[in-house]
Design a protein around this motif. Structure first.
Motif, PDB file in Angstrom:
ATOM      1  N   PHE A   1      25.683  87.252  -3.565  1.00 23.77           N
ATOM      2  CA  PHE A   1      26.560  86.243  -4.176  1.00 23.77           C
ATOM      3  C   PHE A   1      27.294  86.823  -5.389  1.00 23.77           C
ATOM      4  O   PHE A   1      28.485  86.553  -5.594  1.00 23.77           O
ATOM      5  CB  PHE A   1      25.750  85.022  -4.593  1.00 23.77           C
ATOM      6  N   HIS A   2      26.608  87.616  -6.197  1.00 24.82           N
ATOM      7  CA  HIS A   2      27.249  88.180  -7.390  1.00 24.82           C
ATOM      8  C   HIS A   2      28.341  89.189  -7.030  1.00 24.82           C
ATOM      9  O   HIS A   2      29.176  89.521  -7.880  1.00 24.82           O
ATOM     10  CB  HIS A   2      26.196  88.852  -8.271  1.00 24.82           C
ATOM     11  N   GLN A   3      28.334  89.675  -5.789  1.00 22.93           N
ATOM     12  CA  GLN A   3      29.356  90.624  -5.358  1.00 22.93           C
ATOM     13  C   GLN A   3      30.518  89.939  -4.647  1.00 22.93           C
ATOM     14  O   GLN A   3      31.417  90.610  -4.131  1.00 22.93           O
ATOM     15  CB  GLN A   3      28.727  91.656  -4.412  1.00 22.93           C
ATOM     16  N   GLN A   4      30.494  88.605  -4.606  1.00 25.14           N
ATOM     17  CA  GLN A   4      31.543  87.856  -3.913  1.00 25.14           C
ATOM     18  C   GLN A   4      32.870  87.927  -4.683  1.00 25.14           C
ATOM     19  O   GLN A   4      32.913  88.156  -5.891  1.00 25.14           O
ATOM     20  CB  GLN A   4      31.132  86.381  -3.811  1.00 25.14           C
ATOM     21  N   GLU A   5      33.925  87.686  -3.921  1.00 23.35           N
ATOM     22  CA  GLU A   5      35.224  87.500  -4.558  1.00 23.35           C
ATOM     23  C   GLU A   5      35.204  86.198  -5.364  1.00 23.35           C
ATOM     24  O   GLU A   5      34.549  85.230  -4.964  1.00 23.35           O
ATOM     25  CB  GLU A   5      36.328  87.420  -3.495  1.00 23.35           C
ATOM     26  N   PRO A   6      35.897  86.157  -6.497  1.00 26.34           N
ATOM     27  CA  PRO A   6      35.878  84.927  -7.305  1.00 26.34           C
ATOM     28  C   PRO A   6      36.313  83.685  -6.536  1.00 26.34           C
ATOM     29  O   PRO A   6      35.806  82.591  -6.776  1.00 26.34           O
ATOM     30  CB  PRO A   6      36.845  85.256  -8.446  1.00 26.34           C
ATOM     31  N   SER A   7      37.229  83.841  -5.594  1.00 27.82           N
ATOM     32  CA  SER A   7      37.724  82.678  -4.849  1.00 27.82           C
ATOM     33  C   SER A   7      36.649  82.079  -3.941  1.00 27.82           C
ATOM     34  O   SER A   7      36.722  80.902  -3.578  1.00 27.82           O
ATOM     35  CB  SER A   7      38.947  83.075  -4.016  1.00 27.82           C
ATOM     36  N   ALA A   8      35.654  82.896  -3.540  1.00 27.44           N
ATOM     37  CA  ALA A   8      34.601  82.408  -2.644  1.00 27.44           C
ATOM     38  C   ALA A   8      33.347  81.995  -3.395  1.00 27.44           C
ATOM     39  O   ALA A   8      32.340  81.622  -2.778  1.00 27.44           O
ATOM     40  CB  ALA A   8      34.258  83.482  -1.609  1.00 27.44           C
ATOM     41  N   SER A   9      33.403  82.039  -4.721  1.00 34.82           N
ATOM     42  CA  SER A   9      32.203  81.771  -5.514  1.00 34.82           C
ATOM     43  C   SER A   9      31.798  80.300  -5.465  1.00 34.82           C
ATOM     44  O   SER A   9      30.607  79.982  -5.550  1.00 34.82           O
ATOM     45  CB  SER A   9      32.423  82.182  -6.969  1.00 34.82           C
ATOM     46  N   ALA A  10      32.782  79.401  -5.353  1.00 36.29           N
ATOM     47  CA  ALA A  10      32.466  77.967  -5.409  1.00 36.29           C
ATOM     48  C   ALA A  10      31.537  77.553  -4.262  1.00 36.29           C
ATOM     49  O   ALA A  10      30.438  77.048  -4.489  1.00 36.29           O
ATOM     50  CB  ALA A  10      33.754  77.142  -5.368  1.00 36.29           C
ATOM     51  N   VAL A  11      31.976  77.796  -3.030  1.00 36.82           N
ATOM     52  CA  VAL A  11      31.157  77.382  -1.891  1.00 36.82           C
ATOM     53  C   VAL A  11      29.912  78.255  -1.764  1.00 36.82           C
ATOM     54  O   VAL A  11      28.832  77.787  -1.385  1.00 36.82           O
ATOM     55  CB  VAL A  11      31.984  77.410  -0.591  1.00 36.82           C
ATOM     56  N   GLY A  12      30.049  79.550  -2.093  1.00 35.41           N
ATOM     57  CA  GLY A  12      28.885  80.425  -2.026  1.00 35.41           C
ATOM     58  C   GLY A  12      27.804  79.987  -2.998  1.00 35.41           C
ATOM     59  O   GLY A  12      26.611  79.978  -2.663  1.00 35.41           O
TER      60      GLY A  12
END
Length: 389
Positions: free
Chosen positions: A360-371
């Motif tokens: 999760f910490h390596q996710q793109e900022p745009s995908a952080s909400a649902v992740g």
């Protein structure tokens, strides 16, 4: 009606849909019959209570119609059927309510017949409006309708003598006593097993839902099945309500019930804390599937990475295994080995959750909400699944 509306209505009742519905209903009937005949559970309890109600009605008719030759013998078996309730306490309460409303209906209708000199239409005008209103009085519960129907029997019988009224009250009393005795002393309903049975069904269904989501997330286009996942998760609330209903029946079933001494009732139901625990688990499963459905429905919302969904699938698969183990524990299987398996599954699940957090910490900022929401609900799910022991 427009042509388009006609086509739409025709499509709703297509032969294929009718055949599918008939097939589903037939399959449900077969499952219920098989469960009633070969498995202890709610279906068998329903079968037993139905046969007891029929036996009580036959016995009441034999006493009132065959032995006493009562002029209105129908009232006895009719009352007996209503007396065979889901609990002995309910039978007693129902009997008091029913006898009271039937007595009122009989007396009021007889008085109306006497006042109108046995004029049927006039007696109905004086009786039915009042009895229908009286039947809605909450103290009579669901038995209120019997006042009006009894009044109809009395009025259409056409005789309002004192002896006839006494016969009708006696026949009602005979049916109430026979129904109560049959329900209390012939396989009296105890309902202790129903709580465990319905909890087992709930845990098994939860395992199936989580297993289906975990398997779907491993597929390339798995999110397209998110709507069916959410629908399946929503059906868990129905099973949870069934557990609450069974718990209420178990508490009521122990009141005034000789069944604890007359029948082998088996082990005591699981503690009430289990209901609360699995209610929280169902809430977490519903929240997870709702978030996955939102990702699929909202095309402008970027989904988490494939690695994140793969690890989430592993966590949910391990949660499904834990639910399956809990099902075996509730069913009374060997507890020692199952506890070891459950502990091992928890350790593996929390290890996978740590990996999921790192991904999760390596996710793109745009995908952080649902992740982030999926990660939070997954952690809450594992926390709720943790047993009290």
């Amino acid at each position: 009606m427009s042509v388009e509306e006609g086509k739409r209505l025709t499509g709703k009742v297509s032969p294929a849909r009718v055949r599918r519905w008939v097939g589903q209903e037939w399959a449900g009937v077969r499952r219920s019959v098989h469960s009633a005949c070969f498995e202890a559970g709610p279906e068998r309890d329903t079968l037993v209570q139905s046969l007891k109600a029929a036996a009580a009605a036959i016995a009441a008719w034999a006493v009132s119609g065959w032995w006493f030759q009562a002029p209105m013998a129908l009232l006895a078996p009719w009352t007996a059927i209503a007396m065979v309730g889901s609990t002995v306490y309910q039978s007693v309460r129902t009997g008091i309510q029913q006898f009271a409303i039937i007595a009122l209906g009989t007396l009021w209708a007889s008085a109306s017949m006497a006042f109108t000199h046995d004029q049927t239409m006039a007696a109905m005008l004086l009786t039915l409006p009042f009895m229908m209103l009286l039947g809605n009085y909450r103290r009579f519960g669901s038995q209120g309708i019997y006042g009006a129907t009894t009044a109809l029997f009395v009025i259409t019988g056409g005789v309002s003598s004192t002896s006839t009224v006494g016969h009708r009250l006696l026949e009602t009393l005979i049916g109430a006593v026979i129904g109560l005795l049959v329900n209390a002393f012939v396989l009296p309903p105890v309902h202790l097993r129903s709580v465990r049975d319905r909890l087992v069904r709930l845990t098994r269904e939860t395992a199936d839902v989580l297993g289906g989501v975990a398997e779907g997330l491993r597929e390339e286009d798995g999110l397209e099945m998110s709507e069916s996942w959410h629908h399946s998760a929503g059906s868990l609330t129905v099973s949870l309500q069934n557990v609450s209903e069974a718990r209420r029946w178990a508490m009521e079933g122990s009141r005034w019930n000789p069944g604890g001494r007359l029948r082998r009732v088996g082990p005591t139901p699981p503690p009430f804390a289990e209901d609360t625990r699995w209610g929280s688990v169902c809430t977490r499963v519903l929240a997870l599937t709702r978030t996955l459905k939102t990702i699929n429905d909202d095309t402008g919302l970027p989904p988490p990475s494939p690695d994140f969904l793969r690890l989430l699938s592993d966590v949910l698969g391990q949660a499904s295994s834990i639910c399956a183990i809990e099902t075996d524990l509730l069913s009374g299987s060997a507890a020692g080995a199952l506890h070891e398996r459950r502990d091992a599954a928890f350790r593996e699940a929390w290890s996978t959750l740590s990996s999921l957090t790192g991904t999760f910490h390596q996710q793109e900022p745009s995908a952080s909400a649902v992740g982030g929401e999926l990660l939070l609900e997954a952690r809450r799910l594992m926390t709720e699944l943790a047993p009290s022991d």
